[in-house]
Scaffold this motif. Structure first.
Motif, PDB file in Angstrom:
ATOM      1  N   THR A  31       6.773  19.856  55.008  1.00  0.00           N
ATOM      2  CA  THR A  31       6.479  18.446  54.751  1.00  0.00           C
ATOM      3  C   THR A  31       7.649  17.733  54.093  1.00  0.00           C
ATOM      4  N   ALA A  32       8.423  18.446  53.274  1.00  0.00           N
ATOM      5  CA  ALA A  32       9.539  17.814  52.572  1.00  0.00           C
ATOM      6  C   ALA A  32      10.664  17.405  53.511  1.00  0.00           C
TER       7      ALA A  32
ATOM      8  N   GLY B 154       0.179  20.945  51.197  1.00  0.00           N
ATOM      9  CA  GLY B 154       1.133  20.317  50.302  1.00  0.00           C
ATOM     10  C   GLY B 154       2.578  20.678  50.630  1.00  0.00           C
ATOM     11  N   THR B 155       2.800  21.867  51.144  1.00  0.00           N
ATOM     12  CA  THR B 155       4.158  22.350  51.431  1.00  0.00           C
ATOM     13  C   THR B 155       4.432  22.421  52.926  1.00  0.00           C
TER      14      THR B 155
ATOM     15  N   ASN C 210      -0.862  17.092  47.086  1.00  0.00           N
ATOM     16  CA  ASN C 210       0.374  17.751  46.623  1.00  0.00           C
ATOM     17  C   ASN C 210       1.560  17.476  47.540  1.00  0.00           C
ATOM     18  N   CYS C 211       1.582  16.281  48.118  1.00  0.00           N
ATOM     19  CA  CYS C 211       2.634  15.918  49.074  1.00  0.00           C
ATOM     20  C   CYS C 211       2.747  14.399  49.115  1.00  0.00           C
ATOM     21  N   ASP C 212       3.949  13.887  49.433  1.00  0.00           N
ATOM     22  CA  ASP C 212       4.170  12.434  49.451  1.00  0.00           C
ATOM     23  C   ASP C 212       3.672  11.762  50.720  1.00  0.00           C
ATOM     24  N   TRP C 213       3.241  12.516  51.711  1.00  0.00           N
ATOM     25  CA  TRP C 213       2.766  11.915  52.946  1.00  0.00           C
ATOM     26  C   TRP C 213       1.475  11.113  52.721  1.00  0.00           C
TER      27      TRP C 213
ATOM     28  N   THR D  40      -0.761  26.084  47.326  1.00  0.00           N
ATOM     29  CA  THR D  40      -0.064  25.078  46.532  1.00  0.00           C
ATOM     30  C   THR D  40      -0.988  24.569  45.434  1.00  0.00           C
TER      31      THR D  40
END
Length: 344
Positions: free
Chosen positions: A48-49, A25-26, A90-93, A151
């Motif tokens: 990832t952000a 997620g991070t 937990n991520c926008d990907w 995460t």
């Protein structure tokens, strides 16, 4: 019989060079394996952000930085794999294997669950890549369980059958978890819920540490001083803040309870493996009596639980190591490709 078996093994083969990735997620972490025997080429961790898509991250951080261009990719992702578009929990990907084949030049893409990769690691890591929690320090070839607070809270199983290890992916971090002791009943009414539920992930992960800390503060009529899980963990380990100390003790207790439940579900005589950065950071708290006491307190099966070892995985890139073991010797593992492998 010989022809189907040969075809089966051929289908299991992943062409080298192989890009392997652990997509959380991070952070996302990548290695390239040039062949079966070579040591992996490692790359810096990707946040990832910092990238709009995983394709952009792979192109700029891996492919543009390597003279070796991988033919295939094995990616472990945090989330269920249901279609050609795989959103992360937990991520926008969103992972689109067909697009990776068209745009990034891969000819073969396999996507597995992130804790499937952790389970592969539990089957293949050396003894010096784990630290025993409790008196037991040896494993058997019996079934194993992997769970790890990060995460979120990941859970995976590992079954040994017909001389191969079979990883079992799941979403066990989202099972219900409830109060048991008098202190639990004081704290649980103040833990943040999701649609009325308190799942394991609500209190046994990074944000869960904060939820638990704040609930203790409310229950005791105190004002929270900390809002970062790293601060709470640091003050808990140093003993400088009594609320943080209790937070870690309860975290270890709840982690022990859930780990014990999962050990019973899988009859994990081969051990329970705690993975991820949080588990590594809180080893001193896990070595206190609370974790094993909660793990073993499963009447009428407490005597059985005492025979099941528990470990913290200390390898810094365990998921990648598990994927690498699979890429090198796929016949040793029963990894399903159905609906999860795309080829040019």
């Amino acid at each position: 019989m010989d022809v189907p078996m040969a075809k089966h093994l051929e289908n299991e083969h992943i062409p080298f060079p192989v890009l392997i990735g652990d997509i959380g997620g991070t952070n996302a972490r990548f290695w390239i394996l040039t062949d079966v025997y070579a040591a992996p080429r490692e790359f810096p961790t990707v946040r990832t952000a910092d990238f709009e898509t995983i394709d952009q991250a792979i192109q700029e951080c891996i492919l543009d930085k390597s003279s070796v261009q991988p033919r295939s990719a094995i990616l472990a992702v945090a989330g269920p794999i249901k279609s050609d578009e795989i959103p992360l929990t937990n991520c926008d990907w969103v992972i689109r294997p067909k697009g990776m084949i068209e745009q990034l030049g891969f000819e073969d893409v396999l996507v597995v669950n992130d804790f499937e990769a952790q389970a592969l690691a539990a089957a293949s890591l050396a003894e010096n890549d784990r630290e025993a929690i409790g008196e037991l320090s040896q494993t058997t070839l019996g079934s194993r369980v992997v769970l790890g607070p990060g995460t979120g809270l990941g859970v995976g199983g590992l079954v040994y059958s017909q001389h191969i290890w079979i990883p079992v992916p799941g979403e066990g971090g989202h099972v219900d978890i409830g109060p048991r002791s008098k202190r639990d009943y004081e704290i649980f009414p103040h833990i943040e819920t999701i649609e009325g539920r308190i799942s394991g992930e609500q209190i046994i992960c990074g944000r869960g540490i904060v939820h638990l800390y704040k609930a203790i503060c409310v229950a005791d009529g105190k004002s929270p001083e900390w809002s970062d899980p790293a601060d709470i963990t640091a003050h808990g380990l140093s003993g400088s803040d009594p609320v943080c100390v209790e937070t870690l003790e309860l975290l270890a207790t709840y982690l022990g309870r859930l780990a014990g439940d999962l050990a019973l579900i899988f009859m994990a005589r081969g051990g329970v493996f705690l993975s991820g950065g949080i588990s590594q950071k809180i080893i001193p708290a896990l070595k206190l009596p609370a974790f094993r006491a909660a793990f073993e307190d499963k009447a009428p099966h407490s005597a059985l639980m005492k025979t099941i070892p528990t470990f913290v995985v200390t390898h810094p890139q365990a998921a990648l190591a598990g994927l690498a073991a699979y890429a090198r010797t796929p016949a040793s593992y029963g990894v399903s490709h159905d609906g999860r492998r795309w080829r040019r």
